[in-house]
Write a protein that holds these residues in place. Structure first.
Motif, PDB file in Angstrom:
ATOM      1  N   LYS A  73      -2.704  10.908  19.327  1.00  0.00           N
ATOM      2  CA  LYS A  73      -3.774  10.027  18.859  1.00  0.00           C
ATOM      3  C   LYS A  73      -4.139  10.346  17.411  1.00  0.00           C
ATOM      4  O   LYS A  73      -3.925  11.460  16.934  1.00  0.00           O
ATOM      5  CB  LYS A  73      -5.024  10.170  19.725  1.00  0.00           C
ATOM      6  CG  LYS A  73      -4.899   9.672  21.150  1.00  0.00           C
ATOM      7  CD  LYS A  73      -6.236   9.798  21.879  1.00  0.00           C
ATOM      8  CE  LYS A  73      -6.143   9.269  23.302  1.00  0.00           C
ATOM      9  NZ  LYS A  73      -7.457   9.350  24.002  1.00  0.00           N
ATOM     10  N   ASP A  87      -4.006   5.182  19.578  1.00  0.00           N
ATOM     11  CA  ASP A  87      -3.382   5.924  20.672  1.00  0.00           C
ATOM     12  C   ASP A  87      -1.921   5.516  20.794  1.00  0.00           C
ATOM     13  O   ASP A  87      -1.616   4.370  21.157  1.00  0.00           O
ATOM     14  CB  ASP A  87      -4.136   5.626  21.979  1.00  0.00           C
ATOM     15  CG  ASP A  87      -3.688   6.498  23.137  1.00  0.00           C
ATOM     16  OD1 ASP A  87      -2.618   7.128  23.024  1.00  0.00           O
ATOM     17  OD2 ASP A  87      -4.399   6.542  24.150  1.00  0.00           O
ATOM     18  N   HIS A  89       0.094   6.140  22.965  1.00  0.00           N
ATOM     19  CA  HIS A  89       0.462   5.754  24.326  1.00  0.00           C
ATOM     20  C   HIS A  89       0.502   4.243  24.486  1.00  0.00           C
ATOM     21  O   HIS A  89       1.053   3.733  25.469  1.00  0.00           O
ATOM     22  CB  HIS A  89      -0.529   6.357  25.331  1.00  0.00           C
ATOM     23  CG  HIS A  89      -0.297   7.814  25.584  1.00  0.00           C
ATOM     24  ND1 HIS A  89      -1.173   8.786  25.176  1.00  0.00           N
ATOM     25  CD2 HIS A  89       0.718   8.466  26.200  1.00  0.00           C
ATOM     26  CE1 HIS A  89      -0.710   9.972  25.534  1.00  0.00           C
ATOM     27  NE2 HIS A  89       0.441   9.806  26.144  1.00  0.00           N
ATOM     28  N   ALA A  90      -0.094   3.523  23.521  1.00  0.00           N
ATOM     29  CA  ALA A  90      -0.048   2.055  23.577  1.00  0.00           C
ATOM     30  C   ALA A  90       1.375   1.534  23.374  1.00  0.00           C
ATOM     31  O   ALA A  90       1.671   0.384  23.700  1.00  0.00           O
ATOM     32  CB  ALA A  90      -0.978   1.459  22.518  1.00  0.00           C
ATOM     33  N   ASN A  96       6.576   7.754  22.648  1.00  0.00           N
ATOM     34  CA  ASN A  96       5.265   7.158  22.365  1.00  0.00           C
ATOM     35  C   ASN A  96       4.315   8.200  21.768  1.00  0.00           C
ATOM     36  O   ASN A  96       3.261   8.521  22.313  1.00  0.00           O
ATOM     37  CB  ASN A  96       4.670   6.524  23.633  1.00  0.00           C
ATOM     38  CG  ASN A  96       4.536   7.504  24.775  1.00  0.00           C
ATOM     39  OD1 ASN A  96       5.052   8.620  24.717  1.00  0.00           O
ATOM     40  ND2 ASN A  96       3.830   7.117  25.815  1.00  0.00           N
ATOM     41  N   HIS A 346     -10.710   0.752  20.091  1.00  0.00           N
ATOM     42  CA  HIS A 346     -10.988   0.753  21.532  1.00  0.00           C
ATOM     43  C   HIS A 346     -10.197  -0.330  22.270  1.00  0.00           C
ATOM     44  O   HIS A 346     -10.506  -0.651  23.419  1.00  0.00           O
ATOM     45  CB  HIS A 346     -12.491   0.559  21.785  1.00  0.00           C
ATOM     46  CG  HIS A 346     -13.330   1.704  21.304  1.00  0.00           C
ATOM     47  ND1 HIS A 346     -13.786   1.783  20.007  1.00  0.00           N
ATOM     48  CD2 HIS A 346     -13.767   2.823  21.942  1.00  0.00           C
ATOM     49  CE1 HIS A 346     -14.494   2.906  19.863  1.00  0.00           C
ATOM     50  NE2 HIS A 346     -14.488   3.554  21.005  1.00  0.00           N
ATOM     51  N   PRO A 348      -6.275  -1.040  23.025  1.00  0.00           N
ATOM     52  CA  PRO A 348      -4.843  -0.728  22.901  1.00  0.00           C
ATOM     53  C   PRO A 348      -3.969  -1.954  22.649  1.00  0.00           C
ATOM     54  O   PRO A 348      -2.966  -1.862  21.934  1.00  0.00           O
ATOM     55  CB  PRO A 348      -4.521  -0.083  24.257  1.00  0.00           C
ATOM     56  CG  PRO A 348      -5.824   0.492  24.721  1.00  0.00           C
ATOM     57  CD  PRO A 348      -6.872  -0.469  24.245  1.00  0.00           C
ATOM     58  N   TRP A 349      -4.325  -3.087  23.192  1.00  0.00           N
ATOM     59  CA  TRP A 349      -3.496  -4.288  23.031  1.00  0.00           C
ATOM     60  C   TRP A 349      -3.519  -4.786  21.590  1.00  0.00           C
ATOM     61  O   TRP A 349      -2.555  -5.395  21.118  1.00  0.00           O
ATOM     62  CB  TRP A 349      -3.934  -5.383  23.989  1.00  0.00           C
ATOM     63  CG  TRP A 349      -5.335  -5.892  23.758  1.00  0.00           C
ATOM     64  CD1 TRP A 349      -6.493  -5.357  24.245  1.00  0.00           C
ATOM     65  CD2 TRP A 349      -5.720  -7.026  22.987  1.00  0.00           C
ATOM     66  NE1 TRP A 349      -7.579  -6.075  23.821  1.00  0.00           N
ATOM     67  CE2 TRP A 349      -7.129  -7.118  23.059  1.00  0.00           C
ATOM     68  CE3 TRP A 349      -5.010  -7.985  22.259  1.00  0.00           C
ATOM     69  CZ2 TRP A 349      -7.850  -8.123  22.414  1.00  0.00           C
ATOM     70  CZ3 TRP A 349      -5.727  -8.992  21.613  1.00  0.00           C
ATOM     71  CH2 TRP A 349      -7.123  -9.054  21.697  1.00  0.00           C
ATOM     72  N   GLN A 351      -4.011  -2.553  19.057  1.00  0.00           N
ATOM     73  CA  GLN A 351      -3.349  -1.458  18.341  1.00  0.00           C
ATOM     74  C   GLN A 351      -1.835  -1.560  18.377  1.00  0.00           C
ATOM     75  O   GLN A 351      -1.152  -1.140  17.435  1.00  0.00           O
ATOM     76  CB  GLN A 351      -3.746  -0.108  18.956  1.00  0.00           C
ATOM     77  CG  GLN A 351      -5.186   0.272  18.802  1.00  0.00           C
ATOM     78  CD  GLN A 351      -5.461   1.637  19.416  1.00  0.00           C
ATOM     79  OE1 GLN A 351      -4.549   2.455  19.582  1.00  0.00           O
ATOM     80  NE2 GLN A 351      -6.713   1.887  19.757  1.00  0.00           N
ATOM     81  N   ARG A 352      -1.310  -2.099  19.467  1.00  0.00           N
ATOM     82  CA  ARG A 352       0.136  -2.022  19.706  1.00  0.00           C
ATOM     83  C   ARG A 352       0.970  -2.544  18.530  1.00  0.00           C
ATOM     84  O   ARG A 352       1.889  -1.845  18.070  1.00  0.00           O
ATOM     85  CB  ARG A 352       0.495  -2.743  21.002  1.00  0.00           C
ATOM     86  CG  ARG A 352       1.939  -2.507  21.462  1.00  0.00           C
ATOM     87  CD  ARG A 352       2.166  -3.028  22.871  1.00  0.00           C
ATOM     88  NE  ARG A 352       1.377  -2.289  23.840  1.00  0.00           N
ATOM     89  CZ  ARG A 352       0.368  -2.817  24.538  1.00  0.00           C
ATOM     90  NH1 ARG A 352       0.034  -4.089  24.360  1.00  0.00           N
ATOM     91  NH2 ARG A 352      -0.296  -2.092  25.413  1.00  0.00           N
TER      92      ARG A 352
END
Length: 363
Positions: A73, A87, A89-90, A96, A346, A348-349, A351-352
């Motif tokens: 992160k 993040d 992990h997204a 990742n 906040h 992730p979608w 951020q991706r």
């Protein structure tokens, strides 16, 4: 039938990658460098997902993963308040994360792999002069103990950095500008670091000053700031054990007018330099090098610049927009920046797609 004669000038991460990728496909290059040996400096520290993919077939990625630190992160703060976190992990990808490893160690792994393929870097061997044409290039090389010698090459790759001799000798333009701010870095060893060791931090302020901190080893961190004193802009309580290195620099934004001219090609910092925002510098160079090697092996070199230059141009544009937002000073601009980061930090979608660009998975 003998393969093409390839000269690689510059034995940093870009040149070493090109040499490894060529050698493992049976094209044995000559690789020279004006320096006396590998860099002892940490330099670039972030290795992206796509770079790891590129270096997987040679076995280099596996060695880097064994040495590096996975950054999961990036926490973003403004005037001491956390706005959110990016993040990794997204990313829907097996890598990742951002792998953190000093460039000196990355280059050490690449050099080791190249040596196993039977190719040795020739240090203290500067390129003096280059004359290129459609049918090849004549390079004058200052060889240790032998003096200047003229050699003929089918292809020359300039991977010799922002002050590239290859680029200058071959007559490429390197257009752009330099930011007026003085930037700085500090590599430090600390005790009682107040943040999760698998995270990086971005510290923004209302006056345009920024700092980024990323772990680069056990109790070791790299701080980068758009001010003359990076360490002074790292907030929080921690015990400074040792300062390994500090430096200041100006930030050039430049790109070559083409990445190829006749038999001469450019890659990495010889072709493009830009903001450290997003940690893409070394990664773009590795990707350039791998593309060059693949195209050479497959006989498709004519399309190299058309493929790689737009990638560099798009990243320069994006990194400049990100830098401008990070350095916001106007009250309304700061409020807009912080609101956007709260939302992105906040979601992730959202951020991706940003992380895919940072990771090199989308160009």
């Amino acid at each position: 039938m003998a393969g093409p004669k390839v000269l690689i000038v510059g034995a940093g991460a870009t040149g070493l990658t090109a040499a490894v990728e060529l050698a493992r496909h049976g094209v044995v290059p000559r690789i020279i460098d004006r320096d006396s040996g590998p860099t002892p400096l940490s330099k670039a520290v972030g290795i992206g997902s796509h770079t790891l993919e590129v270096l997987e077939p040679s076995g280099v990625a596996e060695r880097l993963l064994a040495k590096g630190q996975r950054i999961r992160k990036v926490h973003i703060y403004s005037e001491g308040e956390e706005l959110g976190a990016l993040d990794f992990h997204a990313l829907s990808h097996r890598f990742n994360f951002l792998l953190s490893l000093p460039q000196s160690e990355t280059e050490g792994v690449l050099a080791e792999a190249l040596d196993e393929l039977g190719v040795e870097v020739e240090w203290r061997t500067p390129l003096v002069k280059l004359e290129a044409g459609a049918d090849g290039a004549v390079a004058v090389i200052d060889e240790p103990g032998c003096g200047e010698r003229s050699t003929v090459w089918d292809v020359v790759l300039g991977a010799d950095g922002a002050d590239s001799t290859v680029r200058h000798q071959a007559g490429f333009r390197f257009d752009g500008y330099t930011h007026h701010r003085i930037w700085s870095i500090a590599d430090i060893e600390v005790d009682a670091w107040p943040h999760d060791p698998s995270t990086a931090q971005a510290f923004l302020s209302d006056d345009g000053d920024i700092a980024f901190v990323i772990p680069i080893g056990r109790d070791r961190h790299r701080a980068v700031s758009n001010t003359p004193d990076a360490l002074a802009h790292v907030p929080g309580q921690f015990a400074l054990r040792r300062i390994e290195r500090t430096d200041t620099f100006h930030l050039p934004i430049r790109q070559a007018d083409s990445y190829q001219k006749d038999s001469v090609f450019l890659a990495g910092d010889a072709a493009h330099v830009h903001s450290p925002i997003g940690a893409r510098g070394m990664n773009l160079g590795v990707e350039d090098a791998a593309c060059f090697a693949t195209r050479l092996v497959e006989g498709r070199l004519d399309g190299y610049s058309a493929e790689r230059r737009p990638v560099g141009r798009r990243w320069i544009g994006l990194s400049e927009r990100l830098l401008s937002a990070a350095q916001a000073q106007n009250g309304a601009a700061v409020l807009a920046r912080n609101l956007a980061l709260r939302i992105v930090g906040h979601a992730p979608w959202i951020q991706r797609p940003i992380l895919q660009r940072v990771a090199g998975l989308v160009e």
